[in-house]
Write a protein that holds these residues in place. Structure first.
Motif, PDB file in Angstrom:
ATOM      1  N   PRO A  37       0.836  -1.202   0.000  1.00  0.00           N
ATOM      2  CA  PRO A  37       0.000   0.000   0.000  1.00  0.00           C
ATOM      3  C   PRO A  37       0.873   1.254   0.000  1.00  0.00           C
ATOM      4  O   PRO A  37       1.766   1.394   0.837  1.00  0.00           O
ATOM      5  CB  PRO A  37      -0.808  -0.117   1.296  1.00  0.00           C
ATOM      6  N   LEU A  38       0.638   2.138  -0.971  1.00  0.00           N
ATOM      7  CA  LEU A  38       1.385   3.389  -1.074  1.00  0.00           C
ATOM      8  C   LEU A  38       0.418   4.561  -1.010  1.00  0.00           C
ATOM      9  O   LEU A  38      -0.767   4.408  -1.301  1.00  0.00           O
ATOM     10  CB  LEU A  38       2.178   3.438  -2.385  1.00  0.00           C
ATOM     11  N   ILE A  39       0.938   5.720  -0.659  1.00  0.00           N
ATOM     12  CA  ILE A  39       0.136   6.931  -0.526  1.00  0.00           C
ATOM     13  C   ILE A  39       0.526   7.915  -1.621  1.00  0.00           C
ATOM     14  O   ILE A  39       1.715   8.213  -1.806  1.00  0.00           O
ATOM     15  CB  ILE A  39       0.344   7.561   0.868  1.00  0.00           C
ATOM     16  N   ALA A  40      -0.467   8.438  -2.335  1.00  0.00           N
ATOM     17  CA  ALA A  40      -0.235   9.376  -3.441  1.00  0.00           C
ATOM     18  C   ALA A  40       0.640  10.536  -2.995  1.00  0.00           C
ATOM     19  O   ALA A  40       0.457  11.092  -1.914  1.00  0.00           O
ATOM     20  CB  ALA A  40      -1.558   9.902  -3.976  1.00  0.00           C
ATOM     21  N   GLY A  41       1.631  10.871  -3.834  1.00  0.00           N
ATOM     22  CA  GLY A  41       2.508  11.995  -3.578  1.00  0.00           C
ATOM     23  C   GLY A  41       3.665  11.700  -2.635  1.00  0.00           C
ATOM     24  O   GLY A  41       4.531  12.536  -2.450  1.00  0.00           O
ATOM     25  N   THR A  42       3.686  10.507  -2.054  1.00  0.00           N
ATOM     26  CA  THR A  42       4.754  10.126  -1.125  1.00  0.00           C
ATOM     27  C   THR A  42       5.892   9.476  -1.907  1.00  0.00           C
ATOM     28  O   THR A  42       5.658   8.658  -2.788  1.00  0.00           O
ATOM     29  CB  THR A  42       4.223   9.148  -0.063  1.00  0.00           C
ATOM     30  N   THR A  43       7.119   9.848  -1.575  1.00  0.00           N
ATOM     31  CA  THR A  43       8.287   9.276  -2.238  1.00  0.00           C
ATOM     32  C   THR A  43       8.802   8.090  -1.429  1.00  0.00           C
ATOM     33  O   THR A  43       8.992   8.189  -0.222  1.00  0.00           O
ATOM     34  CB  THR A  43       9.395  10.329  -2.399  1.00  0.00           C
ATOM     35  N   TYR A  44       9.010   6.973  -2.105  1.00  0.00           N
ATOM     36  CA  TYR A  44       9.489   5.728  -1.510  1.00  0.00           C
ATOM     37  C   TYR A  44      10.855   5.382  -2.099  1.00  0.00           C
ATOM     38  O   TYR A  44      11.187   5.822  -3.193  1.00  0.00           O
ATOM     39  CB  TYR A  44       8.509   4.587  -1.813  1.00  0.00           C
ATOM     40  N   LEU A  45      11.619   4.579  -1.389  1.00  0.00           N
ATOM     41  CA  LEU A  45      12.869   4.043  -1.915  1.00  0.00           C
ATOM     42  C   LEU A  45      12.639   2.596  -2.310  1.00  0.00           C
ATOM     43  O   LEU A  45      11.962   1.851  -1.600  1.00  0.00           O
ATOM     44  CB  LEU A  45      13.987   4.112  -0.868  1.00  0.00           C
ATOM     45  N   ILE A  46      13.194   2.198  -3.433  1.00  0.00           N
ATOM     46  CA  ILE A  46      13.115   0.819  -3.910  1.00  0.00           C
ATOM     47  C   ILE A  46      14.529   0.287  -4.017  1.00  0.00           C
ATOM     48  O   ILE A  46      15.367   0.905  -4.667  1.00  0.00           O
ATOM     49  CB  ILE A  46      12.407   0.743  -5.278  1.00  0.00           C
ATOM     50  N   HIS A  47      14.784  -0.818  -3.384  1.00  0.00           N
ATOM     51  CA  HIS A  47      16.130  -1.414  -3.385  1.00  0.00           C
ATOM     52  C   HIS A  47      16.055  -2.809  -3.978  1.00  0.00           C
ATOM     53  O   HIS A  47      15.252  -3.619  -3.542  1.00  0.00           O
ATOM     54  CB  HIS A  47      16.652  -1.462  -1.950  1.00  0.00           C
ATOM     55  N   VAL A  48      16.885  -3.092  -4.953  1.00  0.00           N
ATOM     56  CA  VAL A  48      16.932  -4.387  -5.626  1.00  0.00           C
ATOM     57  C   VAL A  48      18.338  -4.951  -5.471  1.00  0.00           C
ATOM     58  O   VAL A  48      19.312  -4.237  -5.668  1.00  0.00           O
ATOM     59  CB  VAL A  48      16.603  -4.230  -7.122  1.00  0.00           C
ATOM     60  N   GLU A  49      18.442  -6.213  -5.106  1.00  0.00           N
ATOM     61  CA  GLU A  49      19.774  -6.827  -4.978  1.00  0.00           C
ATOM     62  C   GLU A  49      19.783  -8.240  -5.530  1.00  0.00           C
ATOM     63  O   GLU A  49      18.752  -8.892  -5.602  1.00  0.00           O
ATOM     64  CB  GLU A  49      20.256  -6.810  -3.533  1.00  0.00           C
ATOM     65  N   GLY A  50      20.983  -8.674  -5.936  1.00  0.00           N
ATOM     66  CA  GLY A  50      21.164 -10.032  -6.425  1.00  0.00           C
ATOM     67  C   GLY A  50      21.268 -11.002  -5.254  1.00  0.00           C
ATOM     68  O   GLY A  50      21.838 -10.685  -4.215  1.00  0.00           O
ATOM     69  N   TRP A  51      20.738 -12.204  -5.431  1.00  0.00           N
ATOM     70  CA  TRP A  51      20.698 -13.206  -4.380  1.00  0.00           C
ATOM     71  C   TRP A  51      22.089 -13.698  -3.980  1.00  0.00           C
ATOM     72  O   TRP A  51      22.326 -14.030  -2.829  1.00  0.00           O
ATOM     73  CB  TRP A  51      19.832 -14.374  -4.831  1.00  0.00           C
ATOM     74  N   SER A  52      23.016 -13.733  -4.928  1.00  0.00           N
ATOM     75  CA  SER A  52      24.389 -14.170  -4.653  1.00  0.00           C
ATOM     76  C   SER A  52      25.349 -13.248  -5.411  1.00  0.00           C
ATOM     77  O   SER A  52      24.916 -12.465  -6.252  1.00  0.00           O
ATOM     78  CB  SER A  52      24.595 -15.629  -5.095  1.00  0.00           C
ATOM     79  N   PRO A  53      26.649 -13.339  -5.154  1.00  0.00           N
ATOM     80  CA  PRO A  53      27.606 -12.462  -5.850  1.00  0.00           C
ATOM     81  C   PRO A  53      27.555 -12.591  -7.376  1.00  0.00           C
ATOM     82  O   PRO A  53      27.835 -11.630  -8.088  1.00  0.00           O
ATOM     83  CB  PRO A  53      28.964 -12.909  -5.311  1.00  0.00           C
ATOM     84  N   SER A  54      27.186 -13.759  -7.878  1.00  0.00           N
ATOM     85  CA  SER A  54      27.138 -13.948  -9.335  1.00  0.00           C
ATOM     86  C   SER A  54      25.811 -13.499  -9.949  1.00  0.00           C
ATOM     87  O   SER A  54      25.673 -13.478 -11.168  1.00  0.00           O
ATOM     88  CB  SER A  54      27.381 -15.421  -9.680  1.00  0.00           C
ATOM     89  N   GLU A  55      24.847 -13.129  -9.127  1.00  0.00           N
ATOM     90  CA  GLU A  55      23.522 -12.714  -9.621  1.00  0.00           C
ATOM     91  C   GLU A  55      23.523 -11.224  -9.923  1.00  0.00           C
ATOM     92  O   GLU A  55      23.189 -10.392  -9.083  1.00  0.00           O
ATOM     93  CB  GLU A  55      22.434 -13.068  -8.610  1.00  0.00           C
ATOM     94  N   ILE A  56      23.935 -10.872 -11.138  1.00  0.00           N
ATOM     95  CA  ILE A  56      23.965  -9.494 -11.619  1.00  0.00           C
ATOM     96  C   ILE A  56      23.445  -9.479 -13.041  1.00  0.00           C
ATOM     97  O   ILE A  56      23.342 -10.517 -13.688  1.00  0.00           O
ATOM     98  CB  ILE A  56      25.393  -8.895 -11.581  1.00  0.00           C
ATOM     99  N   GLY A  57      23.101  -8.300 -13.534  1.00  0.00           N
ATOM    100  CA  GLY A  57      22.696  -8.192 -14.924  1.00  0.00           C
ATOM    101  C   GLY A  57      21.573  -7.204 -15.136  1.00  0.00           C
ATOM    102  O   GLY A  57      21.311  -6.337 -14.318  1.00  0.00           O
ATOM    103  N   ALA A  58      20.904  -7.380 -16.281  1.00  0.00           N
ATOM    104  CA  ALA A  58      19.850  -6.463 -16.698  1.00  0.00           C
ATOM    105  C   ALA A  58      18.493  -6.935 -16.204  1.00  0.00           C
ATOM    106  O   ALA A  58      18.258  -8.126 -16.025  1.00  0.00           O
ATOM    107  CB  ALA A  58      19.841  -6.346 -18.216  1.00  0.00           C
ATOM    108  N   GLY A  59      17.629  -5.970 -16.016  1.00  0.00           N
ATOM    109  CA  GLY A  59      16.266  -6.266 -15.605  1.00  0.00           C
ATOM    110  C   GLY A  59      15.389  -5.044 -15.781  1.00  0.00           C
ATOM    111  O   GLY A  59      15.842  -3.999 -16.230  1.00  0.00           O
ATOM    112  N   THR A  60      14.142  -5.202 -15.409  1.00  0.00           N
ATOM    113  CA  THR A  60      13.191  -4.093 -15.426  1.00  0.00           C
ATOM    114  C   THR A  60      12.478  -4.056 -14.094  1.00  0.00           C
ATOM    115  O   THR A  60      11.944  -5.067 -13.636  1.00  0.00           O
ATOM    116  CB  THR A  60      12.152  -4.254 -16.558  1.00  0.00           C
TER     117      THR A  60
END
Length: 173
Positions: free
Chosen positions: A129-152
């Motif tokens: 649940p998000l509130i209109a006009g509120t700024t949130y941070l989104i953090h994405v990380e790879g599961w292991s050191p070799s888990e890197i690359g492109a995404g959306t």
């Protein structure tokens, strides 16, 4: 300013530029240099990024490695879906909030919600649940050191069906 954060690894349709951050690395490599995400999709690539050192096991027991940060300002109030389904690597996702990058609280997190079978698409998805006009941070990380690359990073806003609110009633004849 109070930030609300979402921790997510994902692929997108608009490429997030990797301009230098204030610490000399690419933008998105740290919380304070988060990239701007939009409703729909924001493309990213973690291949040249590092582990920012952020780890929070309060809502996902798995801490990842190489990561990327985004900010997102909600365009409406309601339950949004944030995901990295379709990313080319295994992701861990968290949604966090806080007054700044040093004081974050996890709202929701996920590891592997997009998995369909063993070895297939271990990307992440959350409904939050998000509130209109509120700024949130989104953090994405790879599961292991070799888990890197492109995404959306895909952010889907809540649906507003006719008749869902008093201001938008269903007209009956």
């Amino acid at each position: 300013m109070r930030f609300h954060s979402l921790l997510v690894f994902a692929a997108a349709t608009a490429t997030a530029a990797a301009a230098p951050n204030i610490n000399g690395g690419p933008s998105g490599d740290t919380c304070v240099d988060a990239l701007t995400a939009t409703t729909g999709g924001t493309a990213f690539d973690t291949s040249s990024l590092t582990d920012s050192g952020f780890h929070d096991g309060s809502c996902v027991s798995r801490d990842g490695f190489t990561d990327i940060w985004f900010t997102y300002t909600a365009v409406a109030s309601g339950d949004f879906t944030v995901d990295t389904c379709g990313a080319g690597f295994d992701t861990v996702l968290r949604v966090l909030e806080g007054p700044d990058c040093s004081t974050l609280t996890c709202l929701v997190g996920n590891d592997d919600a997009c998995a369909t079978s063993v070895g297939t698409n271990f990307a992440s998805s959350v409904d939050v649940p998000l509130i209109a006009g509120t700024t949130y941070l989104i953090h994405v990380e790879g599961w292991s050191p070799s888990e890197i690359g492109a995404g959306t990073l895909t952010i889907t806003e809540p649906s507003t069906a006719t008749g869902d609110t008093c201001a938008d009633p269903v007209v009956m004849d």
